[in-house]
Design a protein around this motif. Sequence first.
Motif, PDB file in Angstrom:
ATOM      1  N   GLY A 113       0.960  -1.094   0.055  1.00 51.94           N
ATOM      2  CA  GLY A 113      -0.170   0.093  -0.190  1.00 51.94           C
ATOM      3  C   GLY A 113       0.865   1.295  -0.064  1.00 51.94           C
ATOM      4  O   GLY A 113       2.127   1.131   0.288  1.00 51.94           O
ATOM      5  N   SER A 160      -0.595   4.498   4.736  1.00 54.28           N
ATOM      6  CA  SER A 160      -1.909   3.742   4.850  1.00 54.28           C
ATOM      7  C   SER A 160      -2.076   2.730   6.113  1.00 54.28           C
ATOM      8  O   SER A 160      -3.031   2.033   6.078  1.00 54.28           O
ATOM      9  CB  SER A 160      -1.555   2.606   3.441  1.00 54.28           C
ATOM     10  OG  SER A 160      -0.543   1.939   3.498  1.00 54.28           O
ATOM     11  N   VAL A 217      -3.621  -5.661   0.843  1.00 54.43           N
ATOM     12  CA  VAL A 217      -3.407  -4.248   0.398  1.00 54.43           C
ATOM     13  C   VAL A 217      -4.246  -3.556   1.305  1.00 54.43           C
ATOM     14  O   VAL A 217      -5.222  -3.807   1.838  1.00 54.43           O
ATOM     15  CB  VAL A 217      -4.137  -4.252  -0.930  1.00 54.43           C
ATOM     16  CG1 VAL A 217      -3.936  -2.619  -1.527  1.00 54.43           C
ATOM     17  CG2 VAL A 217      -3.626  -5.282  -1.937  1.00 54.43           C
ATOM     18  N   ARG A 257      -5.231   0.522   2.554  1.00 54.52           N
ATOM     19  CA  ARG A 257      -5.379   1.877   2.034  1.00 54.52           C
ATOM     20  C   ARG A 257      -6.107   2.723   3.223  1.00 54.52           C
ATOM     21  O   ARG A 257      -7.008   2.250   3.530  1.00 54.52           O
ATOM     22  CB  ARG A 257      -6.342   2.080   0.751  1.00 54.52           C
ATOM     23  CG  ARG A 257      -6.626   3.264   0.406  1.00 54.52           C
ATOM     24  CD  ARG A 257      -7.579   3.513  -0.917  1.00 54.52           C
ATOM     25  NE  ARG A 257      -7.473   4.783  -1.454  1.00 54.52           N
ATOM     26  CZ  ARG A 257      -8.431   5.097  -2.536  1.00 54.52           C
ATOM     27  NH1 ARG A 257      -9.335   3.981  -2.910  1.00 54.52           N
ATOM     28  NH2 ARG A 257      -8.352   6.302  -2.964  1.00 54.52           N
TER      29      ARG A 257
END
Length: 266
Positions: free
Chosen positions: A37, A41, A222, A224
């Motif tokens: 990321g 993040s 991932v 975010r």
Amino acid sequence: MEILTVKNYSITYDGVKSAVDRVSLGIDEGEIVSIVGESGSGKSTLLHGILGLLPRSAASKGTVHVFGREIAEMNPAELRKLRGEQIAMIFQDTGRYMNPISRIGAQFRQYLRCHGNYSPAECDAEALDLLRRVHLADGERVLRSYPFELSGGMRQRVGIAMAMALKPRLLLADEPTSALDVTVQAQIVRQMMDLREKYGTTIILVTHNMGVAAYMSDRIGVMRDGALVELGPTERVIHVPENTYTRDLLGAVIELDDERMAGRAI
């Protein structure tokens, strides 16, 4: 067997926006999971929370269980025994965590004797062997040096050697190769893979390098804005990502034949 279980875990600083936002994941013994990321993040903050290293200004909600124990319920003595012997961490900037007025050899010996049953002679022999494994030439000189006498890449390799010294069951690696040149990066990646192959070490890797994540990992997560927006098998996440942000992140990776590199010196 699942050795790390994170449920609805959030971290905020001074009551402001969450740095980690309701993250849940489980990691099995011997598994390698990469967390990718953009900067900010929450990737590094998540690792610090797992190890119980959050500053006083941080507040957390949810649970983190490591080897069946809740981190928040451990006393200082239990945490000290857990760190080093069971869990080790490679910090993003190892130099910041070294004592600037203590020689590398003294710090290495202190680490080994604090967490393991080593004599002074055994500490020195083990330290030299580990420095050789991370491809630091002239280990004797490195051990005699103060941190400021070493380059950033050399300090990083010292930190990697110390983290791997006790063959931890769980290794948390926060951008471990970011300060290293490409050749040394490949050598360090192989060393971490060997830990898994020889000792069954579980590894959580935080990285911006999608190539390293794809090469090493069984699964990729991932992040975010503090949230874990995608988590799945490496092949699936790389080739058939489900989240729009993941697709954008993969699309931003520049390769040598990328038209965005046209006309630029390499």
